[in-house]
Structure formats: C-alpha cells, structure tokens
Design a protein around this motif. Structure first.
Motif, PDB file in Angstrom:
ATOM      1  N   PHE A 174     -17.321  -7.867  -5.037  1.00 34.91           N
ATOM      2  CA  PHE A 174     -16.546  -8.372  -4.204  1.00 34.91           C
ATOM      3  C   PHE A 174     -16.383  -9.875  -3.865  1.00 34.91           C
ATOM      4  CE2 PHE A 174     -16.742  -3.986  -2.586  1.00 34.91           C
ATOM      5  CZ  PHE A 174     -15.957  -4.239  -1.384  1.00 34.91           C
ATOM      6  N   ALA A 175     -17.375 -10.338  -4.057  1.00 35.42           N
ATOM      7  CA  ALA A 175     -17.343 -11.361  -4.575  1.00 35.42           C
ATOM      8  C   ALA A 175     -15.848 -12.070  -5.117  1.00 35.42           C
ATOM      9  CB  ALA A 175     -18.113 -12.207  -4.936  1.00 35.42           C
ATOM     10  N   LYS A 222     -16.776 -11.976   2.456  1.00 36.84           N
ATOM     11  CA  LYS A 222     -16.440 -11.249   1.032  1.00 36.84           C
ATOM     12  C   LYS A 222     -18.001 -10.026   0.346  1.00 36.84           C
ATOM     13  CE  LYS A 222     -12.720 -13.960  -0.717  1.00 36.84           C
ATOM     14  NZ  LYS A 222     -12.032 -14.644  -2.597  1.00 36.84           N
ATOM     15  N   VAL A 223     -18.842 -10.617   0.365  1.00 35.19           N
ATOM     16  CA  VAL A 223     -20.232 -10.865  -0.036  1.00 35.19           C
ATOM     17  C   VAL A 223     -20.768  -9.477   1.396  1.00 35.19           C
ATOM     18  CG1 VAL A 223     -22.510 -11.380  -0.670  1.00 35.19           C
ATOM     19  CG2 VAL A 223     -20.653 -12.427  -1.029  1.00 35.19           C
ATOM     20  N   LEU A 257      -6.750  -4.808   1.547  1.00 42.10           N
ATOM     21  CA  LEU A 257      -6.691  -4.127   2.850  1.00 42.10           C
ATOM     22  C   LEU A 257      -7.050  -5.207   3.549  1.00 42.10           C
ATOM     23  CD1 LEU A 257      -6.069  -0.005   2.820  1.00 42.10           C
ATOM     24  CD2 LEU A 257      -4.467  -2.037   2.832  1.00 42.10           C
ATOM     25  N   GLY A 258      -8.006  -6.083   3.653  1.00 38.52           N
ATOM     26  CA  GLY A 258      -8.777  -6.621   4.773  1.00 38.52           C
ATOM     27  C   GLY A 258     -10.692  -5.437   5.276  1.00 38.52           C
ATOM     28  N   LEU A 259     -11.328  -7.099   5.722  1.00 41.89           N
ATOM     29  CA  LEU A 259     -12.514  -6.319   6.004  1.00 41.89           C
ATOM     30  C   LEU A 259     -12.216  -5.685   7.877  1.00 41.89           C
ATOM     31  CD1 LEU A 259     -15.409  -5.250   6.208  1.00 41.89           C
ATOM     32  CD2 LEU A 259     -15.922  -7.834   7.124  1.00 41.89           C
ATOM     33  N   SER A 277     -11.823  -5.118   1.556  1.00 42.35           N
ATOM     34  CA  SER A 277     -11.856  -6.694   1.285  1.00 42.35           C
ATOM     35  C   SER A 277     -10.097  -6.918   1.465  1.00 42.35           C
ATOM     36  CB  SER A 277     -12.449  -7.280  -0.032  1.00 42.35           C
ATOM     37  OG  SER A 277     -12.786  -8.969   0.447  1.00 42.35           O
ATOM     38  N   HIS A 278     -10.231  -8.725   0.894  1.00 41.50           N
ATOM     39  CA  HIS A 278      -8.841  -9.706   0.645  1.00 41.50           C
ATOM     40  C   HIS A 278      -9.115 -11.318   0.860  1.00 41.50           C
ATOM     41  CE1 HIS A 278      -5.400 -11.849   2.648  1.00 41.50           C
ATOM     42  NE2 HIS A 278      -4.635 -10.388   2.654  1.00 41.50           N
TER      43      HIS A 278
END
Length: 638
Positions: free
Chosen positions: A68-69, A91-92, A165-167, A82-83
């Motif tokens: 993820f990082a 991100k984390v 797609l993002g959080l 995430s994005h």
C-alpha cells in the motif's frame, strides 16, 4: 515479489498454527504423572512454534503495508482501495481500511498475542499454558483459512490499472490510523482471555493463578476497547456532520457489546485473582466477551450491514465467518457445560460485601448487554423473514438508560464496601456524603428545563464523582497501590462522561437556517454572521468553504470555516464540520447546499459540556493503564 513473499508468509503462519495445535493436542492427550520424553519435548516445542507463527503473520502484514505504501496497483486490494495521489498517511492506513486488510490485521494481532503468551507468561502451569496456546492456535487457524480461501489480500490483478479507485473519503481522516487498530487490539485481547478460559477448562485448572495470568490481558483489551470506542465516537461526531456522538448504529453496538462484557469480566477476574471467588462467572464471561467480539466481526465483515465500516459484500465470506462463530463459541459453550461441574466453588461471601456489589455490577452489565444484543440482532432476524423494521435510539435509551443509571449508583457504592462481609449501618455511614451530593445535585437540576433522565444523570454523576475518590481518604498518596489509583481514575472518568452525556441531552441548542451573505443568526450565546463562500483546494480534494464570523456575548470575534468537500477518487461529496471548543462546550457548524437563491443551508449547534464525554473516556482508559502498570509491577515483584 513483495506480494508473493507476504502470501508465502501467510501460508507458513497457517501451517505453524496447525502444527502448534497438533503438537499441543498430542502432548495434552497424555495423562501420565511422569509423561514420556516425547511428550515433554512436544510440550516444550509448542512455545517456539507459537513465536514463529506470530513472526510470520507479522511479516505478512508488513508486506501488505509495503504494497500500500508503494501503491502497487498489480495487487487487486491496493487497486481497489488506494490511489497514487493519496497522502502517505492514508496510503498506509488504507491497509486496514478494507475487508481483507482488516482481517489480516485481526489475525496478525492474534498471532503476535499468542507469541507473547508463549514468551512471557510464567504464572500458568505447563499443561494449562500449552492448552491455552492450543486454543489460540485453533482460533488463528480458522481465520488463516478464511483469508487464504475466501479473502486473499495478496491476489494479483492483471493487467494493472493506471491508477487505483481510491479510499472511501469518509475514511480519509487521521482517525483511521488508530481507531481500527485499537479496537482490534481489544478484540484480540478478549480472544486471549477466551483461550485462557478454554485452556483452564481443559486442564481443570480454574484458580487464582489462572486469573492472575489472564487479568493483564483482560485489562489491556478493555483499555484498547475504551480508547477505540471513545476515538470512534469523536471521529463520527466531527466527520459525519450530524452533530451526535452516539446513534446506536449496529456497527457502534458491535464495539459496545464486547466492551460491556469485558467490563464485567474485568471485575469478575479481579475477584477470582484476589479473593478466589466467582470462578464460574469468570469462565462464562470469558466466553461471552469473545462471543461478542465474534458477533461484532460477523456483523461488520459479513455484508449483512451496509455501513462505512462494513467492507464485505460477498455472502460466502459471511457464511465462513458465521461458521467460525458457531464452531468456536458453540464448542466453548459445550466445553463449559461439560466441565463446569469440575470448577470447584470459590470462597464464599455475604450479599452485603464488595464481592456482592461486583456480582450486582455484572448482572446489570449483562442485562444491558442483552438489551443491546437483542436490539441489534432483532431487525436482522425480522428482515430474514421478510419483515422490515428499525430499532433506533428511542428503544435503547428507554430500555438500557434506566438500568445504566442503576449501574452508576451501584458503582458508587461498590468500592466503599468491604470484602467478604460488611454491615448495613457502616455502609450507610460511608455513602452518606455521596448520597447527600446526589440529592443536592438533583434538587439543583430540577430548576432547569432538562428531562428526568438528564436530571438523574447529572445527579448521579455528581454523587459518583465524590464516591470515586473516597477510597483514597485516609491513605497516603505515595503508599496507595496503583490499582486503587486506577480504579479511582476510571470511576471518576465514568462520572465525567455521564455528566457530559446528560448535559448534551439537557442543554443542547440547534438551529437550521438558510443564510444569505451578511445575515446573522443566533444559537445559544453566539451571534453568527455568514460572510461569504470561497473555493479551496486540498491534497486530493476541492471544496467550497464558508466564512462564519462568530461573537460570543459581545466578546472578541473569531472565524469558523465549515466546508463541503468533493473527492475525485472515488467521486464523493462530504461535509466537514467546523468546531470551536470552549471550557463549557463546543460550537458546531455544518455548511449545507446552495438553495439556488443566493442562500446556503447552515446547521448550527451549541453543545454545552459535550467534550466531557471524551475527556471522561480518556480518564477511563488512563485509569485502566495505571492499574495495568500496577498489576505488571506486582507480578514482576512476585
């Protein structure tokens, strides 16, 4: 390669859990007083295997954090949650802001806790220790199977998308960094208590040493649950823009139910550890507390609820978790029923005693737990039969509220009672001052416009605040044991929180207006002038920001800036409340939509003493931490 390494570590951790369970089962099957050498070797080998399992699970979770990082979009979970434009914090934190990652965090904490038991626990007898590790391995094995066969967090995506797609924007808050981990630490701490109870039942070793070994784990779980619930309440309060701190949402209840059970268990295990009483109560509450954490996991992760917390939407996953719940809880209850006859009666006590007060405390907590459980599950069961209904705050407030007030009264009296036996006249003398303070506060509250529940809440909060410090009277501050200080601070925190809840309910003022630029409105002691709207841009969002000039009782003006934010990944609109905190409460402002006539909707609240709710939660957790330090120091001294 990071994803493959993480998946390999997860498989190896699952293998270690099965090996740990098998070795412990073989070793425990021998009942000889002098077991053969191979059995002694197996007993000794269970501990290093538990440590290895914990390290491998930790390695798997670290691999997911690294993915993820780096925003490795070749991993399906990263691409969906995430994005590349997200700040590093999100991100984390997105690692556990989804179904698979949160479950990996769950099992990682579980495995690391098992390793800690193997490394540091020294009070338990060897066989009970191994039986505890076997129970812990059995729980872990089920959740490893769930991850590997139903919720693989390391699944690849080919071809990799250009961006993720993002959080969920509602989760893009610093609260995500600590709210879920603290709750999971609490849930898993209860799994440890459950494993201790199962291990003690298997070896018929329910006694004071068992309770002393389990107590720090229960206390630690209770502290983390308290922090998680308090932080989650404040996060929802300022993030969702609805002005409330608790809505009796099923997901909120999913965290409250384990806390109620853990509170009862904490008092029960303390009686067993110090006075050798409430043995059956302690075992049963250990099972109930973990049952509530499993029920919460099922509600949140099965897809049966639609919520910002409920990530899973696959019925297969819900069925898997339900099967685990039935297996673990049903098995533990069956073991309890089979072995409860072997749990010897502990030390006896009179009804008027501190033990009696703690039994009353546990009964009241159990009743509240039952009300919350029924109110949470009944709509789901009704829906399964085609009946749509809703159980909301009015039910919970009316059903659980009066019992909670009785619990507060019992909490004020309980610590003032003596162990084993006390006399009614002596008790009456000790509670005279708190009772007088409660009566005076009640009379004073009658001159307000508050309802009867807030009046009783304010009165009992005052009495409990006085009663909570009475155990310190006549003691030297420097010689008072830390657990006594912890009890005092925690009970004082409950009084503070209750005062905040009652004040918010009694004195809350709200205004909903459509304001034009230059227009002034009032709420409570504040005059609020709507100045203008301006656009602002953040790291991964844009917003329209309102400028509100606020004056309190003719004082110095200050500025509030509520916002409506717009996120592109994923496309979402959120309201960001603006808060101004004072010693006696908070001013809360939310910017609404444009009515296309040059006006903006504004929702304004003045919430007197609402901050006491979270300040009290902090005191409760602090009291638990002080007590934990005292318990650990006492164990080391032994």
């Amino acid at each position: 390669m990071i994803a493959e390494a993480g998946l390999a570590a997860l498989w190896l951790a699952a293998a270690m859990a099965l090996l740990q369970l098998a070795m412990a089962a073989i070793a425990l099957s021998s009942r000889a007083e002098e077991p053969p050498q191979i059995v002694r070797d197996l007993l000794a080998a269970v501990r290093p295997v538990a440590v290895a399992q914990g390290l491998l699970a930790l390695g798997a979770f670290a691999a997911l954090v690294a993915l993820f990082a780096r925003t490795d979009l070749s991993v399906l979970l990263v691409a969906e949650n995430s994005h590349s434009a997200k700040p590093m914090l999100y991100k984390v934190a997105a690692t556990w802001g989804n179904h698979e990652g949160s479950m990996l965090l769950w099992v990682t904490v579980l495995a690391v806790a098992g390793g800690a038991i193997a490394l540091f626990e020294r009070l338990l007898a060897a066989r009970t220790h191994v039986a505890t590790l076997a129970a812990q391995a059995a729980i872990a094995a089920g959740f490893y199977a769930f991850l590997l066969f139903a919720s693989n967090p390391f699944a690849r995506l080919s071809p990799a998308p250009l961006d993720g797609l993002g959080l969920n924007p509602l989760l893009q808050d610093p609260g995500l960094a600590f709210h879920p981990p603290t709750l999971y630490l609490g849930y898993v701490g209860l799994s440890v208590a459950f494993s201790f109870a199962v291990g003690a039942l298997i070896t018929r070793d329910v006694g004071r040493d068992f309770a002393r070994a389990m107590r720090p784990w229960v206390l630690g779980a209770w502290i983390f649950l308290t922090i998680g619930i308090t932080a989650g309440s404040y996060w929802a309060y300022y993030e969702l823009g609805w002005g409330g701190w608790w809505f009796w949402d099923p997901v909120e209840n999913a965290s409250l139910m384990p806390w109620l059970a853990a509170t009862a268990l904490l008092h029960s295990v303390t009686v067993l550890a110090t006075r050798d009483g409430l043995r059956a109560w302690t075992i049963m509450l250990s099972v109930v507390a973990f049952s509530m954490s499993m029920v919460g996991t099922f509600l949140v992760r099965s897809g049966i609820l639609t919520s910002v917390h409920a990530f899973a939407v696959d019925p297969t996953r819900g069925s898997f978790i339900l099967a685990l719940l039935i297996l673990y809880i049903g098995g533990a209850l069956a073991l309890f029923a089979f072995r409860v006859g072997t749990v010897r009666q502990g030390a006896l006590f009179e009804p008027v005693s501190r033990e009696g007060g703690l039994v009353l405390n546990n009964l009241l907590l159990s009743v509240i737990l039952g009300i919350v459980l029924i109110g949470t599950l009944y709509p789901l069961l009704a829906e399964a039969f085609g009946v749509q209904l809703s159980v909301g705050p009015p039910f919970f407030n009316r059903a659980a509220g009066p019992i909670a007030l009785v619990l507060v009264a019992a909490m004020a009296v309980g610590p003032l009672l003596r162990w084993r036996r006390d006399r009614g006249r002596a008790v009456a003398r000790r509670i005279a001052v708190p009772a007088a303070v409660t009566l005076l506060a009640f009379v004073a509250s009658l001159f307000t416009d508050a309802g009867w529940m807030p009046v009783l809440g304010l009165s009992l909060a005052a009495g409990l605040a006085v009663a909570s410090v009475l155990p310190l009277v006549g003691r030297s501050p420097w010689r008072t044991p830390l657990p006594i200080w912890g009890m005092v601070v925690a009970h004082l925190g409950i009084a503070v929180s209750l005062a905040g809840m009652a004040s918010d309910s009694a004195f809350n003022a709200e205004r909903l207006v459509a304001a034009a630029p230059g227009e002034t409105n009032r709420v409570g002691p504040f005059a609020i002038r709507f100045e203008a709207i301006k656009p602002v841009v953040g790291g991964n969002w844009s917003a329209v920001q309102g400028r509100l000039i606020v004056i309190r009782d003719g004082g110095v003006p200050f500025l509030l800036r509520p916002e409506q934010r717009f996120f592109a990944n994923p496309p979402t609109e959120t309201s960001e409340a603006a808060l101004a905190t004072f010693w006696d409460g908070q001013l809360y402002a939310v910017l609404g939509r444009d009515d296309h006539g040059g006006r903006r909707q504004l929702r304004l609240w003045w919430k007197p003493f609402v901050t006491l709710i979270w300040a009290g939660g902090g005191l409760i957790a602090l009291g638990g931490f002080i007590s934990l330090i005292g318990r650990v120091r006492r164990r080391r001294a032994r």
